[in-house]
Design a protein around this motif. Structure first.
Motif, mmCIF file in Angstrom:
data_model
loop_
_atom_site.group_PDB
_atom_site.id
_atom_site.type_symbol
_atom_site.label_atom_id
_atom_site.label_comp_id
_atom_site.label_asym_id
_atom_site.label_seq_id
_atom_site.Cartn_x
_atom_site.Cartn_y
_atom_site.Cartn_z
ATOM 1 N N ALA A 184 -114.421 -12.975 2.694
ATOM 2 C CA ALA A 184 -113.447 -11.897 2.207
ATOM 3 C C ALA A 184 -113.884 -11.544 0.676
ATOM 4 C CB ALA A 184 -112.155 -12.481 2.154
ATOM 5 N N SER A 239 -110.409 -6.629 2.310
ATOM 6 C CA SER A 239 -111.559 -7.220 2.867
ATOM 7 C C SER A 239 -111.552 -6.670 4.397
ATOM 8 C CB SER A 239 -111.559 -8.894 2.997
ATOM 9 O OG SER A 239 -111.190 -9.347 1.985
ATOM 10 N N ASP A 253 -109.333 -6.550 14.519
ATOM 11 C CA ASP A 253 -110.558 -6.793 13.848
ATOM 12 C C ASP A 253 -110.798 -8.364 13.715
ATOM 13 O OD1 ASP A 253 -112.912 -6.483 12.361
ATOM 14 O OD2 ASP A 253 -111.931 -5.324 10.930
ATOM 15 N N TRP A 254 -111.896 -8.605 13.082
ATOM 16 C CA TRP A 254 -112.091 -10.085 12.698
ATOM 17 C C TRP A 254 -112.115 -10.902 13.931
ATOM 18 C CZ3 TRP A 254 -108.549 -11.356 7.798
ATOM 19 C CH2 TRP A 254 -108.983 -10.406 6.645
ATOM 20 N N MET A 259 -107.401 -16.496 8.723
ATOM 21 C CA MET A 259 -108.596 -16.224 7.550
ATOM 22 C C MET A 259 -107.957 -15.817 6.335
ATOM 23 S SD MET A 259 -111.652 -14.579 9.930
ATOM 24 C CE MET A 259 -111.045 -14.468 11.411
ATOM 25 N N PRO A 317 -114.164 -5.279 8.011
ATOM 26 C CA PRO A 317 -114.753 -5.813 9.114
ATOM 27 C C PRO A 317 -115.697 -6.994 8.886
ATOM 28 C CG PRO A 317 -114.573 -3.607 9.243
ATOM 29 C CD PRO A 317 -114.273 -3.643 7.903
ATOM 30 N N ARG A 328 -115.820 -9.254 7.007
ATOM 31 C CA ARG A 328 -115.067 -10.534 6.792
ATOM 32 C C ARG A 328 -115.646 -11.921 7.700
ATOM 33 N NH1 ARG A 328 -113.393 -14.922 5.765
ATOM 34 N NH2 ARG A 328 -111.613 -15.666 5.355
ATOM 35 N N VAL A 329 -115.995 -11.555 9.109
ATOM 36 C CA VAL A 329 -116.375 -12.439 9.908
ATOM 37 C C VAL A 329 -117.669 -13.088 9.502
ATOM 38 C CG1 VAL A 329 -115.173 -11.643 11.976
ATOM 39 C CG2 VAL A 329 -117.492 -10.547 11.510
#
Lengths: 361, 477
Positions: free
Chosen positions: A116, A107, A292-293, B195, A109, A111-112
């Motif tokens: 995912a 997964s 990231d995220w 996450m 970027p 993702r946020v």
């Protein structure tokens, strides 16, 4: 072994004298020590169903990611979870397959915003270690019928069975994407990412890469302009706006960890509590890191011999995977240790689905 | 709906079981007088009721663990209960079980806006999670219709959805971690503020496991910044087919409305008579809601208007202000109540591929004539999650059975066209015996293995989800 159908795979596994097997899609994402006979899944390909009006796609697990991307692009659609291409980083050639993508829960970027790979995954078919073919989930968006083995299979890295088919929710490509680019120190950059993610402006990427805070918005033209403007105002300081191919290139770089391609050290992937990111990077020497995220995902390079330090730095705040060991780190376990309370459950699940440990590699 | 015969040996030990529970819980947390356990005899699938042996109402994870330890040691089945709003009989007791109600555990443990999460005790109601963070401009996205009453524990057990999950996903997409008490009393933490799981995605399989793998006592939930605004439009069509095509075109266009709701004529008429929302008298009606700033909403609605008009609707109504927006939602929100005014009803929950919508609605109409029972359709069209409401009279002998047979046929149809038995309510007892329509014996075996791992003695909510014949040997132990 290279089965070309689920039936053939079932028979092969039923008749298998012993393992372990090395499950392989295109060989682009496997990590850690690999031993045993290769079980090549690339023969299990083929598009089974694509309904753009229902945003659903069903493909054989051996289908090439690139083929899927082309198919979707023709309808101006895409996979929501922005699959990383780690071939450069990990030094692999090969053709990434959908089964491999799902098995790694790969997964990027987005993702946020869009979740995912596991969040886009609607259904799976797989063959367990006893050769039993199992279907779970389906092709519809909402499905709570029975246990969700779909999520269990996503990211299971082939340890419960061999994926033969995956169903995915896809999404429409946006008309426009714009990225706010701001030169910042890490602390200020991460604060900006948090601010963006706390705003109502539906940010689809929040990363910090080589001294630049990066914030992406996507969607319809007017809406994207409006949100980019509002974000600039809200976050303060200087922000350049990049769009189109330039913006896409920035995010491909984040997604594929371009900053660390060609580096010589060990490459770590850390998934952490976002607010812990800055402290962890500092504690590990503050070398080049791609964040990231919004702080939740860190890519780091360390010299060999740092495994204990890395895993200690994330203790209680997340976990660390050794994606590529530098010479000297080959014996470090790639996957993070599972939380103590969960080891027994995970082991018992594996024993049920793979009683002969065919997939223990 | 058949339930397994209660084990007489367990019922015979009721005094000893109650005494053992009283030893580990405060006096007011154990109920075993029949006049008091009656309140727990059913959930929202109220056609079925059964008084449990006893009810426990613990106040902490430690107390939950204590209850489970006692029941595990004494071999007593446990039925976990959130707020008892399950439409599938997920919290229906058996005569030999102890109900474990989580409702007293309702505190907020932590709000963390920087990491966009909230940690709550799982008895907290869905709506009050949003209530705890809305002053800071955040909300919790999954919004089942019962959100005023339903508990997060039940939401996690059933992987609940809601009207707005087209954009925001269902519970599993908004759940970061849980504290889970296993049947033997072991407490484990799964997930957290990060996450991704470090090993197998156990959280993913616990969510939606209908209280059969463990009792969730705390949950870490994703909270999202509230959008600047939202506005619905109402579009009426003179054919279900055309309304279905319009839904498909909107989805394909790249606009992602937060909700696309669909009502058919029987439902529109019932609703109109009840709530007088001023809906057009047409074959099919869509309510489409989009979010954003006023200008963003205008941009999306202009696009939706163009798509809708290309399908020649009989009505296209935009809400000019808050009051009109409320009126557009009024009928939809009172649909269940309106149908309930006419008669008793059973609410189904199958999901179908959006492309199969016109065919499925036509077949439901035909079956309605065959069974001689009226049915109204109101559902989440964007994701194909149908809610046919079959009307019957509980006082007419045989009516409930006829209604259930009709419902079963509709659910089989959903599976036949590529969908599933339940999109957001769960299997419970209601769809338990239909599981073989959707799953092969191997598919079910794979799921039951997971229960074997978490609850080897099959004591947690054992008579649910799996057809009794499929789970019999496991439950016999």
């Amino acid at each position: 072994m290279r089965p070309v159908s689920e039936d053939e795979l079932s028979e092969m596994l039923r008749g298998a004298g012993g393992g372990p097997f090395r499950l392989r899609g295109g060989g682009t994402r496997a990590i850690g020590r690999m031993a045993g006979e290769v079980l090549d899944c690339s023969g299990l390909g083929g598009v089974r169903l694509y309904e753009p009006g229902a945003l659903t796609l069903v493909v054989g697990a051996g289908t090439a990611l690139a083929e899927v991307e082309v198919l979707l692009a023709a309808e101006r659609q895409r996979l929501a979870f922005e699959v990383p291409d780690l071939r450069g980083l990990l030094g692999r050639a090969g053709v990434s397959t959908m089964g491999g993508v799902v098995a790694a829960n790969a997964s990027g970027p987005r993702r946020v915003q869009s979740g995912a790979c596991r969040d886009s995954l609607l259904g799976v078919r797989f063959v367990d270690g006893a050769g039993m073919a199992i279907r779970n989930g389906g092709r519809v968006m909402k499905n709570v019928t029975g246990y969700d083995l779909v999520k269990l299979m996503a990211g299971s890295r082939g340890r419960l069975g061999v994926l033969t088919e995956v169903s995915l929710r896809v999404q429409a490509m946006p008309e426009v994407e714009v990225t706010l680019v701001g030169a910042r120190a890490a602390g200020a950059g991460l604060a900006a990412l948090r601010g963006a993610l706390q705003s109502p402006f539906d940010v689809s990427g929040a990363a910090f890469d080589r001294g630049r805070a990066l914030i992406r918005v996507e969607g319809m033209e007017g809406s994207v302009r409006y949100r980019a403007q509002e974000l600039r105002r809200r976050l303060g300081g200087d922000w350049a706006l990049c769009e189109g191919a330039e913006s896409a290139a920035i995010w491909a770089g984040v997604r594929d960890v371009a900053a660390l391609v060609g580096s010589l050290g060990s490459i770590w992937r850390l998934v952490v509590t976002p607010t812990a990111a800055e402290g962890i990077v500092a504690r590990l020497g503050g070398g080049t890191a791609v964040i990231d995220w919004g702080g939740g995902l860190l890519w780091l390079e360390t010299p060999p011999g740092q495994a204990e330090a890395v895993r200690a730095a994330v203790a209680g705040q997340g976990h660390a995977t050794l994606m590529r060991p530098a010479p000297g780190d080959e014996d470090v376990p790639a996957l993070p240790p599972e939380p103590p309370g969960l080891v027994a459950l995970s082991d018992a699940l594996r024993a049920r689905f793979d009683p002969r440990q065919l997939f223990a590699a | 709906m058949e339930m397994p015969a209660p084990k007489r040996a367990i019922i015979g030990r009721k005094p000893a079981i109650a005494a053992a529970l009283r030893e580990v819980l405060p006096a007011d947390a154990v109920i075993d007088a029949p006049e008091e356990t009656r309140a727990y005899e059913c959930d929202a699938l109220s056609a079925y009721a059964c008084q449990p042996l006893a009810v426990t109402l613990p106040r902490s994870t430690a107390e939950v663990a204590a209850v489970l330890k006692v029941c595990h040691a004494m071999g007593v089945p446990v039925v976990p209960r959130g707020s008892g709003t399950s439409l599938a009989g997920g919290a229906l007791p058996t005569a030999d079980c102890v109900v474990l109600g989580i409702g007293r555990m309702n505190r907020v443990l932590e709000t963390d806006y920087d990491n966009r999460l909230i940690r709550v005790e799982a008895g907290r109601t869905n709506l009050s999670v949003t209530g705890a963070v809305e002053a800071e401009g955040f909300f919790y996205a999954p919004d089942p219709s019962s959100q005023l009453a339903c508990a997060i524990a039940g939401n996690v057990a059933m992987n609940s959805g809601g009207a707005h999950c087209l954009k925001y996903g269902v519970t599993t997409n908004n759940l970061l971690g849980v504290t889970l008490v296993q049947m033997d009393g072991t407490v484990v933490e799964i997930g957290g503020p990060w996450m991704e799981a470090p090993g197998l995605d156990l959280l993913g399989v616990i969510c939606g496991s209908e209280g059969q793998l463990g009792v969730v006592t705390e949950a870490t939930l994703r909270i999202l910044p509230k959008p600047e605004g939202a506005r619905p439009v109402l579009v009426g069509f003179d054919s279900n087919e055309v309304a279905g095509a319009c839904v498909s075109d909107i989805i394909k266009s790249g606009i992602l409305p937060v909700a696309i709701e669909f009502m058919d004529r029987p439902c529109i008429r019932a609703t109109e008579a009840f709530a007088k929302a001023g809906y057009p008298d047409c074959e099919a009606l869509l309510i489409i809601e989009v979010e954003g700033s006023p200008a963003e909403i205008d941009e999306q609605l202009a696009r939706i208007r163009a798509i809708a008009l290309s399908h020649n609707p009989v009505e296209f109504r935009e809400a000019a202000d808050e009051d009109q927006a409320k009126r557009i939602w009024l009928g939809r929100k009172s649909a269940f109540g309106a149908m309930g005014q006419i008669n008793d009803y059973m609410c189904l929950d199958g999901t179908i591929p959006v492309s199969a919508l016109p065919y499925v609605l036509r077949r439901i109409g035909e079956m309605s004539a065959e069974f001689g029972l009226d049915v109204g359709n109101v559902f989440h069209a964007g994701d194909g999650n149908m809610h046919p409401l079959i009307l019957y009279n509980a006082n007419t002998p045989g009516d409930l059975e006829r209604c259930e047979a009709f419902g079963a046929e509709i659910l089989k149809l959903c599976v036949e066209v590529g969908g599933c038995l339940t999109g957001e309510h769960g299997v419970g007892i209601e769809k338990r015996d239909l599981m073989t329509v959707q799953f092969s014996p191997e598919d079910l075996e794979a799921q039951m293995r997971v229960k074997d791992v978490f609850d080897p003695k099959w004591l947690l909510n054992p008579a649910k989800v799996f057809p009794l014949s499929a789970s019999e040997s496991r439950r016999a132990g």
